[in-house]
Each structure stands twice: as C-alpha cells, then as structure tokens.
Design an enzyme around this catalytic site. Structure first.
Site, PDB file in Angstrom:
ATOM      1  N   ARG A   1       0.945  -1.080  -0.037  1.00 56.39           N
ATOM      2  CA  ARG A   1      -0.105   0.025   0.194  1.00 56.39           C
ATOM      3  C   ARG A   1       0.859   1.246  -0.033  1.00 56.39           C
ATOM      4  O   ARG A   1       0.384   2.255   0.762  1.00 56.39           O
ATOM      5  CB  ARG A   1      -0.765   0.122   1.313  1.00 56.39           C
ATOM      6  CG  ARG A   1      -1.858  -0.954   1.275  1.00 56.39           C
ATOM      7  CD  ARG A   1      -2.961  -0.881   0.270  1.00 56.39           C
ATOM      8  NE  ARG A   1      -3.520  -2.282   0.611  1.00 56.39           N
ATOM      9  CZ  ARG A   1      -3.488  -3.496   0.031  1.00 56.39           C
ATOM     10  NH1 ARG A   1      -2.295  -3.782  -0.412  1.00 56.39           N
ATOM     11  NH2 ARG A   1      -4.118  -4.548   0.220  1.00 56.39           N
TER      12      ARG A   1
ATOM     13  N   SER B   1     -10.495   1.123   3.656  1.00 55.79           N
ATOM     14  CA  SER B   1      -9.566   0.998   4.935  1.00 55.79           C
ATOM     15  C   SER B   1      -9.056   2.226   5.440  1.00 55.79           C
ATOM     16  O   SER B   1      -8.001   2.547   4.379  1.00 55.79           O
ATOM     17  CB  SER B   1      -8.697  -0.200   4.905  1.00 55.79           C
ATOM     18  OG  SER B   1      -9.141  -1.549   4.401  1.00 55.79           O
TER      19      SER B   1
ATOM     20  N   GLU C   1      -3.668   4.465   5.850  1.00 60.73           N
ATOM     21  CA  GLU C   1      -3.517   3.929   4.453  1.00 60.73           C
ATOM     22  C   GLU C   1      -4.076   5.434   3.605  1.00 60.73           C
ATOM     23  O   GLU C   1      -3.411   5.563   2.579  1.00 60.73           O
ATOM     24  CB  GLU C   1      -4.490   2.860   4.004  1.00 60.73           C
ATOM     25  CG  GLU C   1      -4.158   2.432   2.673  1.00 60.73           C
ATOM     26  CD  GLU C   1      -4.893   0.916   2.601  1.00 60.73           C
ATOM     27  OE1 GLU C   1      -5.054   0.017   3.403  1.00 60.73           O
ATOM     28  OE2 GLU C   1      -5.780   0.981   1.211  1.00 60.73           O
TER      29      GLU C   1
HETATM   30  C1  LIG Z   1     -15.583   2.102  -0.705  1.00 56.95           C
HETATM   31  C2  LIG Z   1     -13.949   2.027  -0.998  1.00 56.95           C
HETATM   32  C3  LIG Z   1     -13.108   0.779  -1.263  1.00 56.95           C
HETATM   33  C4  LIG Z   1     -11.888   0.654  -1.359  1.00 56.95           C
HETATM   34  N1  LIG Z   1     -11.207  -0.503  -1.477  1.00 56.95           N
HETATM   35  C5  LIG Z   1      -9.968  -0.360  -1.554  1.00 56.95           C
HETATM   36  C6  LIG Z   1      -9.259  -1.559  -1.589  1.00 56.95           C
HETATM   37  O1  LIG Z   1      -9.982  -2.725  -1.728  1.00 56.95           O
HETATM   38  N2  LIG Z   1      -7.887  -1.739  -1.861  1.00 56.95           N
HETATM   39  C7  LIG Z   1      -7.090  -0.558  -1.711  1.00 56.95           C
HETATM   40  O2  LIG Z   1      -6.003  -0.696  -1.840  1.00 56.95           O
HETATM   41  N3  LIG Z   1      -7.731   0.547  -1.714  1.00 56.95           N
HETATM   42  C8  LIG Z   1      -9.104   0.776  -1.615  1.00 56.95           C
HETATM   43  N4  LIG Z   1      -9.834   1.880  -1.437  1.00 56.95           N
HETATM   44  C9  LIG Z   1      -8.934   3.081  -1.573  1.00 56.95           C
HETATM   45  C10 LIG Z   1      -8.810   3.897  -2.665  1.00 56.95           C
HETATM   46  O3  LIG Z   1      -9.957   3.651  -3.664  1.00 56.95           O
HETATM   47  C11 LIG Z   1      -7.524   3.550  -3.427  1.00 56.95           C
HETATM   48  O4  LIG Z   1      -6.501   4.108  -2.954  1.00 56.95           O
HETATM   49  C12 LIG Z   1      -7.621   4.524  -4.897  1.00 56.95           C
HETATM   50  O5  LIG Z   1      -6.443   3.950  -5.644  1.00 56.95           O
HETATM   51  C13 LIG Z   1      -7.100   6.071  -4.733  1.00 56.95           C
HETATM   52  O6  LIG Z   1      -7.452   6.576  -6.051  1.00 56.95           O
HETATM   53  P1  LIG Z   1      -7.796   8.065  -6.202  1.00 56.95           P
HETATM   54  O7  LIG Z   1      -7.734   8.280  -7.787  1.00 56.95           O
HETATM   55  O8  LIG Z   1      -9.219   8.318  -5.550  1.00 56.95           O
HETATM   56  O9  LIG Z   1      -6.645   8.852  -5.170  1.00 56.95           O
HETATM   57  P2  LIG Z   1      -7.050  10.131  -4.594  1.00 56.95           P
HETATM   58  O10 LIG Z   1      -7.674   9.792  -3.139  1.00 56.95           O
HETATM   59  O11 LIG Z   1      -7.272  11.193  -5.173  1.00 56.95           O
HETATM   60  O12 LIG Z   1      -5.557  10.204  -4.094  1.00 56.95           O
HETATM   61  C14 LIG Z   1      -4.687   9.481  -3.224  1.00 56.95           C
HETATM   62  C15 LIG Z   1      -3.221   9.777  -3.228  1.00 56.95           C
HETATM   63  O13 LIG Z   1      -2.680   9.615  -4.214  1.00 56.95           O
HETATM   64  C16 LIG Z   1      -2.187  10.937  -4.999  1.00 56.95           C
HETATM   65  N5  LIG Z   1      -2.320  10.978  -6.380  1.00 56.95           N
HETATM   66  C17 LIG Z   1      -3.720  10.688  -7.036  1.00 56.95           C
HETATM   67  N6  LIG Z   1      -3.441  10.680  -8.534  1.00 56.95           N
HETATM   68  C18 LIG Z   1      -2.132  10.844  -8.537  1.00 56.95           C
HETATM   69  C19 LIG Z   1      -1.532  11.218  -9.724  1.00 56.95           C
HETATM   70  N7  LIG Z   1      -1.769  11.123 -11.023  1.00 56.95           N
HETATM   71  N8  LIG Z   1       0.086  11.553  -9.552  1.00 56.95           N
HETATM   72  C20 LIG Z   1       0.681  11.705  -8.342  1.00 56.95           C
HETATM   73  N9  LIG Z   1      -0.181  11.320  -7.201  1.00 56.95           N
HETATM   74  C21 LIG Z   1      -1.567  11.142  -7.326  1.00 56.95           C
HETATM   75  C22 LIG Z   1      -3.067  12.040  -4.358  1.00 56.95           C
HETATM   76  O14 LIG Z   1      -2.227  13.058  -4.258  1.00 56.95           O
HETATM   77  C23 LIG Z   1      -3.275  11.131  -2.899  1.00 56.95           C
HETATM   78  O15 LIG Z   1      -1.786  11.545  -2.132  1.00 56.95           O
HETATM   79  C24 LIG Z   1     -11.199   2.214  -1.238  1.00 56.95           C
HETATM   80  C25 LIG Z   1     -11.806   3.271  -1.336  1.00 56.95           C
HETATM   81  C26 LIG Z   1     -13.195   3.119  -1.205  1.00 56.95           C
HETATM   82  C27 LIG Z   1     -13.818   4.633  -1.042  1.00 56.95           C
END
Ligand SMILES: Cc1cc2nc3c(=O)[nH]c(=O)nc-3n(C[C@H](O)[C@H](O)[C@H](O)COP(=O)(O)OP(=O)(O)OC[C@H]3O[C@@H](n4cnc5c(N)ncnc54)[C@H](O)[C@@H]3O)c2cc1C
Length: 340
Positions: free
Chosen positions: A165, A239, A336
């Site tokens: 992670r 999580s 996380e």
């Molecule tokens: C209902 C639910 C279920 C989930 N289940 C899981 C699971 O099973 N496993 C798991 O690992 N995660 C899970 N997650 C967490 C989440 O979905 C992941 O971590 C996802 O990949 C985050 O992506 P995002 O685009 O929304 O990132 P954001 O929340 O927008 O950003 C997260 C981080 O990444 C950085 N970031 C985003 N895009 C970029 C980019 N292009 N370049 C540089 N930095 C960037 C941001 O600055 C921030 O630090 C879950 C979340 C929810 C709401």
C-alpha cells in the site's frame, strides 16, 4: 485552462468532507499539468494532485494552495510476444473501467482488483491491493512529470517503485513526481488467482463449473458490495489503516496470547497481522460509533461517515483507534488514507 478560487472539496472526495481549495484546476493533458505546476511555482504555493478522492481526507480548513484534479484520459492495448498484453492508461482514467476493459477482453492480471474506486494514477500511487493481488504486481512502467525539471520521464518497475500500500510517489524521493500514465503487463492466457479465502468460499458455495475471468470479477464485486458501505449513501475511503507488519518475536508472543489471530508471512522473518481482527476481538471496537462517524459493521477498518461528520470527527476517531491499539497490544498503526 481555468484556475478557480475557493472551491469546496466535499463533493470531490468519497468521505464527503473537507473545507475548500484556495485554487483549483482540472488538467486533461501534460501541457495543462505543466501550466498548473508553473502557476504554483510562480505564486509559491503548495499543490495537491487529486484523482478520484477515494483515499484522501481533506481537513475542514482551507487548503492554501492549488488542487490539481487529474482528468487525463486515454487507454490502449498492444499484443506482445508469448500472449503478453501491454495495457496503457492515462492517470485520470477510472481504475474500475480499466479492470472491466481488461476482463472484457480476457486479459488476466488485475481482475481481483475489481470494484476499487479512484483513478489509474491513484491506484499506482497507493499500490492498491485486494483479494491477494496488488496493482504493482502488473505495472511495468510509470510515466511521470518530474516537477523539479519539468521533464516527462518513464520509471521502470525495476526501480522498486512499490511496496505494501505504498510507492515511491508517497516518499521523499518521489515527491516531485506526478503520475501521468501507467503501463500494465497482462496475459492473454492466465491462471485465476483464487488464493483468497473469501473468493474460494464464494465459488464453493455456488457449485460453479469452469470459472471464467468474468465470473471472478462478478464474485469480487459481489463480495465487496457486502464489505463496504454504499458510497451513494455514506462517506468512506475504504480501509483507513494498513495492516501492521511485525517481527518474528512480536509475532510469536502475539500468537501465544491470541492463537486465532490471522497473520501471514511477508518475508524477512516479518509477519503482517489482521488489524480488522485486532479491532474486533482485542480492542472491542466492532461497530463502534462516535456521533456521525464509526467503524463499518462488516469491515472494521472502514471508517464511515454516516452523514454530517466533519473531517475533524473522522480524524479524531482515527486517532482514538490508533491510541487504543497502541495501549492494548503496543503496536503503532499507520493510515492508508492520505490526510491533507
Ligand atoms: C469504498 C472504497 C473501497 C476501497 N477499497 C480499496 C481496496 O480494496 N484496496 C485498496 O488498496 N484501496 C481501496 N480503497 C482506496 C482507494 O480507492 C484507492 O487508494 C484508490 O487507488 C485511490 O485513487 P484516487 O484516484 O481516488 O486517489 P486520491 O484519493 O485522489 O489520491 C490518493 C493519493 O494519491 C495521490 N495521487 C492521485 N493521483 C495522482 C497522480 N496522478 N500523480 C501523483 N499523485 C497522485 C494524491 O495526491 C493522494 O496522495 C477503497 C476506497 C473506497 C472509497
């Protein structure tokens, strides 16, 4: 490209909380991303790259900088030798749409990561994982904009980009990198990854014949629908904490005291332990709620905004949980979720 001012963030993250961004822009191309970075450099501002906001907890205050919303799009697949597929996707693409595309074309590798919200860029940064798979297992290259010299570069996975992670992009060495595109190596013929107990049980109970990639994706989506709250109703970022990793001595003393605690070896005489189990069985926090925020009944790691919680309420509960775990078993736990 438009730079907007005082943009509320609560509609841009899945916790549905947070204050506002002093400046906000949407980028659809590398040139727009470069313009956004020039804007922060000229105005001496911090910036935050936002994907789907599904792993971010924004504070209730104003973010005194620029929030750059990633909406770079584009995907493409190329067949290589030995049935290998190179699937490339821009950072703003929806992660789950990419998984759906891969499964629809019978490309093996990322199906166990079905149903995870967010963007492709976010998936690489967080090295998402579920049901025995991690995004980093299938990523071979990450294209980035290096804001220190404004050059677009390609990082190869051999540069050890990912860990549990976590990734280089969350560390000091990667603080100047913005992910613009990710390249995955998938397979035309592959084996289904059925290591995870929930998945095996799902198929055992259903009396399936031959299980296809599509069946596996459907199974993962169905299992997940019971574990996570409905995002249309509630706020969450999945999580909130990582499962802690402990050394052999600590693992053995824990096992002696709690023989049922789920653990698994992660190499180098270290063991990962189930925080969900600890919260339910040692800390007695199953279903614990404080005001509008609480631990989701079916998965205690999932902090949930049941309606009207502030970012502060969520952070306070998270801190209380971390303190309780430290008091009960002496382990420090790490979030996380990215707290902004
Ligand atoms: C209902 C639910 C279920 C989930 N289940 C899981 C699971 O099973 N496993 C798991 O690992 N995660 C899970 N997650 C967490 C989440 O979905 C992941 O971590 C996802 O990949 C985050 O992506 P995002 O685009 O929304 O990132 P954001 O929340 O927008 O950003 C997260 C981080 O990444 C950085 N970031 C985003 N895009 C970029 C980019 N292009 N370049 C540089 N930095 C960037 C941001 O600055 C921030 O630090 C879950 C979340 C929810 C709401």
């Amino acid at each position: 490209m438009i730079f907007r001012e005082n943009v509320p963030l609560s509609g841009l993250n899945t916790f549905k909380t947070g204050g506002s961004a002093k400046f906000f822009c949407i980028v659809g191309t590398v040139d727009e991303l470069k313009n956004a970075v020039c804007f922060v450099t000229e105005n001496k501002l911090p910036f935050f790259v936002l994907g789907g906001g599904s792993n971010a907890l924004f504070s209730d205050r104003v973010f005194e900088g620029l929030v750059i919303k990633m909406e770079m799009m584009g995907r493409g697949a190329v067949e290589k030798e030995n049935g290998t597929i190179h699937l490339s996707a821009a950072a703003g693409e929806s992660w789950d749409k990419l998984v759906s595309l891969a499964v629809g074309n019978n490309f093996y590798g990322i199906e166990n990561l079905s149903g995870i919200p967010g963007t492709v860029g976010g998936a690489a940064v967080q090295n998402i994982g579920a049901y025995g798979a991690e995004a980093g297992d299938s990523i071979i290259e990450v294209e980035i904009l290096d804001v220190s010299d404004m050059k677009v570069k390609t990082l190869n996975v051999k540069e050890r980009l990912f860990s549990y992670r976590d990734s280089i992009f969350k560390k000091l060495e990667g603080k100047n990198y913005i992910v613009t595109r990710v390249l995955f190596r998938l397979k035309k013929e592959g084996e289904l990854n059925m290591k995870y107990k929930d998945i095996r049980e799902y198929f055992e109970n259903k009396n399936f014949g031959e299980i296809t990639l599509k069946d596996l994706r459907s199974a993962v989506l169905e299992i997940r629908s019971k574990k996570f709250p409905n995002l249309n109703k509630f706020g969450t970022a999945g999580s909130f904490f990582k499962n802690p990793t402990v050394n052999k001595n600590f693992y053995e003393s824990l096992r002696e005291k709690y023989p049922q605690i789920p653990t698994y070896p992660v190499g180098g005489e270290n063991f990962r332990i189930s925080l969900a189990w600890i919260l339910d069985n040692i800390c007695g926090l199953k279903g614990f709620k404080k005001g509008a925020v609480g631990l989701y009944e079916n998965q205690p790691l999932v902090l949930t905004n049941f309606g009207g919680a502030s970012a502060n309420d969520i952070k306070n509960l998270a801190d209380e949980i971390a303190r309780t775990v430290k008091e009960k078993i002496g382990i420090e736990i790490d979030p996380e979720v990215v707290c902004v």
